[in-house]
Scaffold this motif. Structure first.
Motif, PDB file in Angstrom:
ATOM      1  N   SER A  34       0.862  -1.180   0.000  1.00 48.74           N
ATOM      2  CA  SER A  34       0.000   0.000   0.000  1.00 48.74           C
ATOM      3  C   SER A  34       0.898   1.230   0.000  1.00 48.74           C
ATOM      4  O   SER A  34       2.091   1.133   0.307  1.00 48.74           O
ATOM      5  CB  SER A  34      -0.932   0.008   1.216  1.00 48.74           C
ATOM      6  OG  SER A  34      -0.187   0.132   2.412  1.00 48.74           O
ATOM      7  N   PRO A  35       0.372   2.419  -0.331  1.00 51.99           N
ATOM      8  CA  PRO A  35       1.194   3.633  -0.337  1.00 51.99           C
ATOM      9  C   PRO A  35       1.719   3.959   1.056  1.00 51.99           C
ATOM     10  O   PRO A  35       1.141   3.581   2.073  1.00 51.99           O
ATOM     11  CB  PRO A  35       0.225   4.714  -0.833  1.00 51.99           C
ATOM     12  CG  PRO A  35      -0.856   3.977  -1.546  1.00 51.99           C
ATOM     13  CD  PRO A  35      -0.997   2.668  -0.827  1.00 51.99           C
ATOM     14  N   LEU A  36       2.838   4.686   1.086  1.00 47.26           N
ATOM     15  CA  LEU A  36       3.413   5.133   2.349  1.00 47.26           C
ATOM     16  C   LEU A  36       2.456   6.115   3.023  1.00 47.26           C
ATOM     17  O   LEU A  36       1.891   6.980   2.358  1.00 47.26           O
ATOM     18  CB  LEU A  36       4.756   5.822   2.095  1.00 47.26           C
ATOM     19  CG  LEU A  36       5.583   6.202   3.324  1.00 47.26           C
ATOM     20  CD1 LEU A  36       6.177   4.971   3.968  1.00 47.26           C
ATOM     21  CD2 LEU A  36       6.707   7.172   2.919  1.00 47.26           C
ATOM     22  N   PRO A  37       2.249   6.006   4.320  1.00 44.24           N
ATOM     23  CA  PRO A  37       1.392   6.981   4.996  1.00 44.24           C
ATOM     24  C   PRO A  37       1.997   8.378   4.954  1.00 44.24           C
ATOM     25  O   PRO A  37       3.202   8.539   4.739  1.00 44.24           O
ATOM     26  CB  PRO A  37       1.322   6.445   6.434  1.00 44.24           C
ATOM     27  CG  PRO A  37       2.549   5.606   6.586  1.00 44.24           C
ATOM     28  CD  PRO A  37       2.783   4.991   5.248  1.00 44.24           C
ATOM     29  N   ALA A  38       1.165   9.368   5.157  1.00 47.93           N
ATOM     30  CA  ALA A  38       1.635  10.752   5.091  1.00 47.93           C
ATOM     31  C   ALA A  38       2.741  11.016   6.097  1.00 47.93           C
ATOM     32  O   ALA A  38       3.654  11.814   5.852  1.00 47.93           O
ATOM     33  CB  ALA A  38       0.468  11.708   5.323  1.00 47.93           C
ATOM     34  N   LYS A  39       2.694  10.364   7.249  1.00 48.39           N
ATOM     35  CA  LYS A  39       3.722  10.530   8.270  1.00 48.39           C
ATOM     36  C   LYS A  39       4.155   9.165   8.766  1.00 48.39           C
ATOM     37  O   LYS A  39       3.344   8.389   9.256  1.00 48.39           O
ATOM     38  CB  LYS A  39       3.199  11.378   9.437  1.00 48.39           C
ATOM     39  CG  LYS A  39       4.267  11.709  10.469  1.00 48.39           C
ATOM     40  CD  LYS A  39       3.731  12.644  11.549  1.00 48.39           C
ATOM     41  CE  LYS A  39       4.810  13.000  12.546  1.00 48.39           C
ATOM     42  NZ  LYS A  39       4.320  13.920  13.602  1.00 48.39           N
ATOM     43  N   SER A  40       5.437   8.887   8.621  1.00 48.36           N
ATOM     44  CA  SER A  40       5.985   7.605   9.057  1.00 48.36           C
ATOM     45  C   SER A  40       6.817   7.792  10.312  1.00 48.36           C
ATOM     46  O   SER A  40       7.527   8.793  10.461  1.00 48.36           O
ATOM     47  CB  SER A  40       6.857   6.995   7.953  1.00 48.36           C
ATOM     48  OG  SER A  40       7.589   5.883   8.431  1.00 48.36           O
ATOM     49  N   LYS A  41       6.762   6.813  11.202  1.00 49.00           N
ATOM     50  CA  LYS A  41       7.547   6.859  12.431  1.00 49.00           C
ATOM     51  C   LYS A  41       9.022   6.598  12.156  1.00 49.00           C
ATOM     52  O   LYS A  41       9.893   7.065  12.891  1.00 49.00           O
ATOM     53  CB  LYS A  41       7.003   5.829  13.425  1.00 49.00           C
ATOM     54  CG  LYS A  41       7.764   5.752  14.736  1.00 49.00           C
ATOM     55  CD  LYS A  41       7.169   4.687  15.649  1.00 49.00           C
ATOM     56  CE  LYS A  41       7.959   4.573  16.957  1.00 49.00           C
ATOM     57  NZ  LYS A  41       7.417   3.506  17.847  1.00 49.00           N
ATOM     58  N   TRP A  42       9.314   5.870  11.079  1.00 48.41           N
ATOM     59  CA  TRP A  42      10.667   5.375  10.877  1.00 48.41           C
ATOM     60  C   TRP A  42      11.452   6.119   9.808  1.00 48.41           C
ATOM     61  O   TRP A  42      12.676   6.211   9.880  1.00 48.41           O
ATOM     62  CB  TRP A  42      10.619   3.886  10.526  1.00 48.41           C
ATOM     63  CG  TRP A  42       9.863   3.093  11.533  1.00 48.41           C
ATOM     64  CD1 TRP A  42       8.651   2.485  11.361  1.00 48.41           C
ATOM     65  CD2 TRP A  42      10.231   2.832  12.889  1.00 48.41           C
ATOM     66  NE1 TRP A  42       8.249   1.865  12.512  1.00 48.41           N
ATOM     67  CE2 TRP A  42       9.205   2.059  13.480  1.00 48.41           C
ATOM     68  CE3 TRP A  42      11.340   3.176  13.676  1.00 48.41           C
ATOM     69  CZ2 TRP A  42       9.251   1.643  14.792  1.00 48.41           C
ATOM     70  CZ3 TRP A  42      11.375   2.752  14.997  1.00 48.41           C
ATOM     71  CH2 TRP A  42      10.339   1.987  15.533  1.00 48.41           C
ATOM     72  N   ILE A  43      10.784   6.630   8.768  1.00 54.16           N
ATOM     73  CA  ILE A  43      11.511   7.316   7.710  1.00 54.16           C
ATOM     74  C   ILE A  43      10.828   8.635   7.371  1.00 54.16           C
ATOM     75  O   ILE A  43       9.618   8.774   7.529  1.00 54.16           O
ATOM     76  CB  ILE A  43      11.626   6.461   6.429  1.00 54.16           C
ATOM     77  CG1 ILE A  43      10.228   6.138   5.862  1.00 54.16           C
ATOM     78  CG2 ILE A  43      12.390   5.184   6.707  1.00 54.16           C
ATOM     79  CD1 ILE A  43      10.281   5.432   4.530  1.00 54.16           C
ATOM     80  N   GLN A  44      11.622   9.606   6.911  1.00 56.72           N
ATOM     81  CA  GLN A  44      11.104  10.922   6.558  1.00 56.72           C
ATOM     82  C   GLN A  44      11.698  11.338   5.215  1.00 56.72           C
ATOM     83  O   GLN A  44      12.822  11.830   5.152  1.00 56.72           O
ATOM     84  CB  GLN A  44      11.468  11.949   7.634  1.00 56.72           C
ATOM     85  CG  GLN A  44      10.888  11.649   8.999  1.00 56.72           C
ATOM     86  CD  GLN A  44      11.356  12.636  10.052  1.00 56.72           C
ATOM     87  OE1 GLN A  44      11.680  13.780   9.745  1.00 56.72           O
ATOM     88  NE2 GLN A  44      11.398  12.196  11.296  1.00 56.72           N
ATOM     89  N   PRO A  45      10.958  11.147   4.107  1.00 56.25           N
ATOM     90  CA  PRO A  45      11.469  11.564   2.798  1.00 56.25           C
ATOM     91  C   PRO A  45      11.394  13.078   2.632  1.00 56.25           C
ATOM     92  O   PRO A  45      10.516  13.741   3.179  1.00 56.25           O
ATOM     93  CB  PRO A  45      10.524  10.858   1.816  1.00 56.25           C
ATOM     94  CG  PRO A  45       9.255  10.681   2.589  1.00 56.25           C
ATOM     95  CD  PRO A  45       9.661  10.474   4.023  1.00 56.25           C
ATOM     96  N   CYS A  46      12.342  13.640   1.891  1.00 56.23           N
ATOM     97  CA  CYS A  46      12.327  15.072   1.603  1.00 56.23           C
ATOM     98  C   CYS A  46      13.211  15.347   0.392  1.00 56.23           C
ATOM     99  O   CYS A  46      13.917  14.457  -0.105  1.00 56.23           O
ATOM    100  CB  CYS A  46      12.782  15.891   2.809  1.00 56.23           C
ATOM    101  SG  CYS A  46      14.544  15.744   3.196  1.00 56.23           S
ATOM    102  N   THR A  47      13.175  16.595  -0.089  1.00 56.92           N
ATOM    103  CA  THR A  47      14.011  17.035  -1.201  1.00 56.92           C
ATOM    104  C   THR A  47      15.046  18.026  -0.681  1.00 56.92           C
ATOM    105  O   THR A  47      14.710  18.948   0.068  1.00 56.92           O
ATOM    106  CB  THR A  47      13.171  17.701  -2.295  1.00 56.92           C
ATOM    107  OG1 THR A  47      12.201  16.769  -2.772  1.00 56.92           O
ATOM    108  CG2 THR A  47      14.046  18.141  -3.454  1.00 56.92           C
ATOM    109  N   VAL A  48      16.298  17.837  -1.056  1.00 60.50           N
ATOM    110  CA  VAL A  48      17.372  18.750  -0.692  1.00 60.50           C
ATOM    111  C   VAL A  48      17.790  19.516  -1.946  1.00 60.50           C
ATOM    112  O   VAL A  48      18.082  18.911  -2.982  1.00 60.50           O
ATOM    113  CB  VAL A  48      18.586  18.001  -0.112  1.00 60.50           C
ATOM    114  CG1 VAL A  48      19.724  18.974   0.172  1.00 60.50           C
ATOM    115  CG2 VAL A  48      18.199  17.257   1.150  1.00 60.50           C
ATOM    116  N   HIS A  49      17.789  20.849  -1.872  1.00 58.26           N
ATOM    117  CA  HIS A  49      18.224  21.712  -2.966  1.00 58.26           C
ATOM    118  C   HIS A  49      19.583  22.309  -2.598  1.00 58.26           C
ATOM    119  O   HIS A  49      19.811  22.670  -1.443  1.00 58.26           O
ATOM    120  CB  HIS A  49      17.216  22.839  -3.196  1.00 58.26           C
ATOM    121  CG  HIS A  49      15.806  22.368  -3.393  1.00 58.26           C
ATOM    122  ND1 HIS A  49      15.266  22.113  -4.625  1.00 58.26           N
ATOM    123  CD2 HIS A  49      14.825  22.092  -2.493  1.00 58.26           C
ATOM    124  CE1 HIS A  49      14.010  21.712  -4.496  1.00 58.26           C
ATOM    125  NE2 HIS A  49      13.722  21.693  -3.208  1.00 58.26           N
TER     126      HIS A  49
END
Length: 236
Positions: A34-49
């Protein structure tokens, strides 16, 4: 055990699974995505510029927790101690060679759960306000059942893993144990299902033979090679 290669599935003998008499047994009867939940306890995806050589760049990263790993050696029986468990990420990666990840249930006849079982060092995440040695000691007790003093931890390496997408700091320790220190069968805590695997030094040497395949991470291979280079002659 069934191992998965790019060309398909083939059944091979998995002696480490047969030796896993201690810990908790795993019985996986259903797998789905299933899709990743909006907020995960274990991982935090983001974009670095960032700007590099007057060019604007960006990269997608995943923030993860740091970790500790422990290479365990039982000096009472001249055995190295590992853990075996199901890793959904490994299962997905191997399955993805033939079928892109999608939502819904997986055909377990076509992609058996055994694909996702790994052989690893005793390990855990740094999610407590304690020293790395204290966290490593707790993981040894929880996963493998040995109650050891904190000062028995010997640092092998400290490094970072997954530097392309994530960058968790890893601390790799070595710890010698004996039968008298075993207070339980291990197996993990809460919902963990971990089996304890013991290997002779001859069996462990086969893990690091050139061209060998393993579902475990590189720390397993590094730890075994370090032991064979630095400790094995003294242990026999």
């Amino acid at each position: 055990m069934i191992k998965f290669f790019r060309g398909g599935l083939r059944r091979v003998c998995c002696s480490d699974a047969k030796r896993s008499a201690l810990g908790r047994l795993s019985n996986i009867t259903r797998i789905w995505f299933s899709p990743l939940p909006a907020k995960s306890k274990w991982i935090q995806p983001c974009t670095v510029h960032y700007m590099e050589n007057d060019q604007q760049k960006e990269t997608h990263i995943v923030k993860v927790l740091d970790g500790v790993l422990v290479l365990l050696y039982n000096k009472s029986r001249d055995k190295l101690i590992f853990v075996r468990q199901f890793r959904a990420s490994v299962y997905q990666a191997l399955m993805n060679y033939h079928q892109p990840t999608a939502t819904g249930d997986v055909d377990l006849q076509k992609f058996p759960p055994e694909l996702g079982f790994t052989l690893e060092l005793c390990a855990g995440q740094v999610d407590k306000d304690k020293s790395l040695e204290d966290i490593a000691r707790e993981e040894i007790l929880e996963e493998c059942g040995y109650d050891v003093p904190v000062d028995s931890m010997q640092t092998i390496y400290q490094y970072r893993s997954g530097v392309g997408v994530s960058s968790g700091a890893q601390a790799l320790f070595y710890c010698e144990v004996c039968d008298e220190q075993r207070v339980s069968s291990g197996g993990g805590v809460d919902r963990e299902v971990i089996q304890v695997v013991e290997m002779s030094l001859d069996e462990a040497k086969k893990l690091v033979e050139t061209g060998n395949r393993t579902n475990g991470g590189p720390a397993l291979l590094v730890g075994v090679m370090w032991f064979l280079l630095n400790k094995a002659p003294k242990s026999t």
